[in-house]
Design a protein around this motif. Structure first.
Motif, PDB file in Angstrom:
ATOM      1  N   PRO A 177       0.720  -1.184  -0.017  1.00  0.00           N
ATOM      2  CA  PRO A 177      -0.039  -0.058   0.094  1.00  0.00           C
ATOM      3  C   PRO A 177       0.926   1.171  -0.110  1.00  0.00           C
ATOM      4  CG  PRO A 177      -0.048  -1.088   2.164  1.00  0.00           C
ATOM      5  CD  PRO A 177       0.730  -2.031   1.413  1.00  0.00           C
ATOM      6  N   GLY A 178       2.215   1.311   0.472  1.00  0.00           N
ATOM      7  CA  GLY A 178       2.868   2.234   0.600  1.00  0.00           C
ATOM      8  C   GLY A 178       4.306   2.024   0.900  1.00  0.00           C
ATOM      9  N   LEU A 179       5.010   2.965   1.279  1.00  0.00           N
ATOM     10  CA  LEU A 179       6.546   2.733   1.813  1.00  0.00           C
ATOM     11  C   LEU A 179       6.588   3.378   3.101  1.00  0.00           C
ATOM     12  CD1 LEU A 179       8.652   3.239  -1.382  1.00  0.00           C
ATOM     13  CD2 LEU A 179       7.947   1.217  -0.462  1.00  0.00           C
ATOM     14  N   PRO A 180       7.243   2.762   3.951  1.00  0.00           N
ATOM     15  CA  PRO A 180       7.458   3.293   5.365  1.00  0.00           C
ATOM     16  C   PRO A 180       8.542   4.360   5.384  1.00  0.00           C
ATOM     17  CG  PRO A 180       8.451   1.272   5.366  1.00  0.00           C
ATOM     18  CD  PRO A 180       7.911   1.377   3.931  1.00  0.00           C
ATOM     19  N   LEU A 181       8.080   5.293   6.286  1.00  0.00           N
ATOM     20  CA  LEU A 181       9.194   6.261   6.725  1.00  0.00           C
ATOM     21  C   LEU A 181       9.452   6.243   8.221  1.00  0.00           C
ATOM     22  CD1 LEU A 181       8.258   9.630   4.829  1.00  0.00           C
ATOM     23  CD2 LEU A 181      10.075   7.965   4.404  1.00  0.00           C
ATOM     24  N   ILE A 182      10.360   5.263   8.404  1.00  0.00           N
ATOM     25  CA  ILE A 182      10.658   4.758   9.767  1.00  0.00           C
ATOM     26  C   ILE A 182      11.478   5.968  10.583  1.00  0.00           C
ATOM     27  CG2 ILE A 182      11.943   2.956  11.284  1.00  0.00           C
ATOM     28  CD1 ILE A 182      11.545   1.143   9.068  1.00  0.00           C
ATOM     29  N   GLY A 183      10.892   6.203  11.656  1.00  0.00           N
ATOM     30  CA  GLY A 183      11.309   7.261  12.317  1.00  0.00           C
ATOM     31  C   GLY A 183      11.303   8.864  11.686  1.00  0.00           C
ATOM     32  N   GLY A 184      10.485   9.021  10.743  1.00  0.00           N
ATOM     33  CA  GLY A 184      10.348   9.956   9.934  1.00  0.00           C
ATOM     34  C   GLY A 184      11.071  10.188   8.665  1.00  0.00           C
ATOM     35  N   LEU A 245       6.112   6.202  10.410  1.00  0.00           N
ATOM     36  CA  LEU A 245       6.312   5.240  11.124  1.00  0.00           C
ATOM     37  C   LEU A 245       7.100   5.471  12.252  1.00  0.00           C
ATOM     38  CD1 LEU A 245       4.999   2.422  11.780  1.00  0.00           C
ATOM     39  CD2 LEU A 245       6.974   1.557  10.690  1.00  0.00           C
ATOM     40  N   PRO A 246       6.885   6.122  13.261  1.00  0.00           N
ATOM     41  CA  PRO A 246       7.679   6.385  14.395  1.00  0.00           C
ATOM     42  C   PRO A 246       8.428   4.992  14.978  1.00  0.00           C
ATOM     43  CG  PRO A 246       5.455   7.516  15.000  1.00  0.00           C
ATOM     44  CD  PRO A 246       5.207   6.224  14.082  1.00  0.00           C
ATOM     45  N   PHE A 247       9.757   5.560  15.530  1.00  0.00           N
ATOM     46  CA  PHE A 247      10.458   4.459  15.951  1.00  0.00           C
ATOM     47  C   PHE A 247       9.727   3.608  16.949  1.00  0.00           C
ATOM     48  CE2 PHE A 247      14.088   7.343  15.028  1.00  0.00           C
ATOM     49  CZ  PHE A 247      14.644   6.447  13.752  1.00  0.00           C
ATOM     50  N   LEU A 275      16.616  -0.146  16.156  1.00  0.00           N
ATOM     51  CA  LEU A 275      17.391   0.520  16.943  1.00  0.00           C
ATOM     52  C   LEU A 275      18.710   0.983  15.936  1.00  0.00           C
ATOM     53  CD1 LEU A 275      17.931  -1.736  19.949  1.00  0.00           C
ATOM     54  CD2 LEU A 275      16.821   0.266  19.824  1.00  0.00           C
ATOM     55  N   MET A 276      19.174   0.199  14.966  1.00  0.00           N
ATOM     56  CA  MET A 276      20.251   0.728  14.062  1.00  0.00           C
ATOM     57  C   MET A 276      19.603   1.849  13.094  1.00  0.00           C
ATOM     58  SD  MET A 276      21.197  -3.047  12.822  1.00  0.00           S
ATOM     59  CE  MET A 276      22.085  -2.481  11.002  1.00  0.00           C
ATOM     60  N   LEU A 277      18.347   2.025  12.995  1.00  0.00           N
ATOM     61  CA  LEU A 277      17.895   2.917  12.035  1.00  0.00           C
ATOM     62  C   LEU A 277      17.983   4.460  12.955  1.00  0.00           C
ATOM     63  CD1 LEU A 277      15.119   1.502   9.968  1.00  0.00           C
ATOM     64  CD2 LEU A 277      17.236   2.671   9.090  1.00  0.00           C
ATOM     65  N   GLN A 278      18.384   4.343  14.172  1.00  0.00           N
ATOM     66  CA  GLN A 278      18.311   5.548  15.063  1.00  0.00           C
ATOM     67  C   GLN A 278      19.664   6.272  15.001  1.00  0.00           C
ATOM     68  OE1 GLN A 278      16.323   5.048  18.885  1.00  0.00           O
ATOM     69  NE2 GLN A 278      15.230   3.325  18.232  1.00  0.00           N
ATOM     70  N   ARG A 279      20.549   5.899  14.130  1.00  0.00           N
ATOM     71  CA  ARG A 279      21.659   6.259  14.156  1.00  0.00           C
ATOM     72  C   ARG A 279      21.885   6.518  12.594  1.00  0.00           C
ATOM     73  NH1 ARG A 279      26.514   4.265  18.136  1.00  0.00           N
ATOM     74  NH2 ARG A 279      25.583   4.956  20.109  1.00  0.00           N
TER      75      ARG A 279
END
Length: 331
Positions: A177-184, A245-247, A275-279
């Motif tokens: 349906p779409g692509l996620p923007l993890i953590g914005g 998609l917030p963390f 967790l890796m995507l937060q850096r």
């Protein structure tokens, strides 16, 4: 630059995405290549990458001392490409990254191997919030304890035909349906072409002055995660929404998908990957990179269309998208 005379190089995990490209590059430089893998029958397609008899396979479980010792016997150089992005069963970060790397280094030292190359990752950090990042740092330390002159290569996310990053999101763009923007979608990456990583492996094996150094491998531009998702949509001619998609929500989703791993199915995302995507995943300021190895990095836009076309609406010969520019900032 002084180079070792090509001899025999053993590649652990040499049939994978990066490994198969490294095999080709090393073979062109005149090295005989021994590929140590758990299932040699799955690596047969790599054999035509060299001359007759130049590439050989052998079964090897890096959890078994005798297998690893046999794989490095007679080798002049060893490259460790084995790694996992998600844990499953006995293939934990500790077992594969740390214990496996230590076992390979100790066996190579005992066999008198002159050059050891360890493939790590940008984000390897003993203080990383992710188990992946911590285990990669521990693996580096374990290798350097045995081989102070080992060469360590730390790539950012690696792209190219068969990659598990752009292909995954292109598949989602085509069928989801779409692509996620993890953590914005603000996390920054410096994607590096698999062919450049393979060339870095070959030069790390061959160049005498590379010994004892760490190279962080990134491409010529830095992209936010959102930029990469927009690139995927352009290349697939899709008009799907980008879904924030917030963390915290991503971690909850990963928890719900965790049972897939217990069934032997790799989940789309794990809690550790969140967790890796937060850096940010970019080359550190002042770090040696591709340029220090004499390699000109290849841009993402030059390569991605050559394989993402298979997800394109209308097929391979549909009108290609026109880049508006500004997708990434020059590194």
């Amino acid at each position: 630059m002084a180079e070792f005379t090509p001899g025999l190089v053993t590649l652990f995990g040499g049939s994978g995405f990066i490994g198969s490209q490294a095999v080709r590059t090393l073979a062109k430089r005149g090295w005989r290549v021994r590929i140590a893998v758990r299932n040699p029958t799955l690596a047969i397609e790599v054999q035509p990458l060299g001359d007759v008899g130049q590439i050989q396979f052998m079964h090897c479980d890096i959890g078994r001392d005798e297998d690893v010792a046999r794989a490095v016997r007679g080798a002049d150089a060893v490259v460790n490409l084995v790694g996992v992005l998600a844990e499953g069963g006995k293939r934990s970060f500790q077992a594969v990254h740390v214990e496996g790397s230590r076992r390979i280094a100790e066996a190579a030292r005992a066999a008198g191997v002159e050059r050891l190359v360890q493939i790590s990752a940008i984000g390897a950090d003993a203080n990383s919030p992710s188990g992946y990042g911590r285990s990669k740092a521990e693996a580096e330390a374990a290798v350097r304890a045995v081989y102070p002159d080992a060469v360590i290569l730390r790539p950012s996310i690696v792209f190219g035909a068969g990659d598990s990053f752009l292909n995954r999101f292109a598949h989602m763009a085509a069928y989801g349906p779409g692509l996620p923007l993890i953590g914005g979608g603000k996390t920054r990456f410096q994607p590096v072409y698999v062919g450049d990583v393979a060339e870095a492996v070959a030069r790390a094996v061959s160049l005498q002055e590379a010994g004892g150094r760490t190279f962080e491998l990134g491409g010529p531009a830095v992209y936010a995660f959102e930029d990469l998702m927009k690139l995927v949509l352009r290349e697939t001619n899709r008009s799907k929404p980008l879904i924030g998609l917030p963390f915290g929500a991503a971690k909850m989703l990963a928890t719900l998908m965790k049972p897939l791993g217990l069934l032997g199915v790799e989940p789309p995302i794990t809690g550790d990957q969140v967790l890796m995507l937060q850096r940010d995943n970019v080359v550190a300021s002042g770090a040696e990179g591709l340029a220090a190895l004499g390699i000109e990095p290849t841009g993402l836009e030059a390569i991605a269309p050559s394989y993402l076309w298979r997800f394109r609406r209308g097929g391979q010969f549909a009108e290609a998208p026109i880049y508006a520019g500004g997708a990434g900032e020059t590194a």
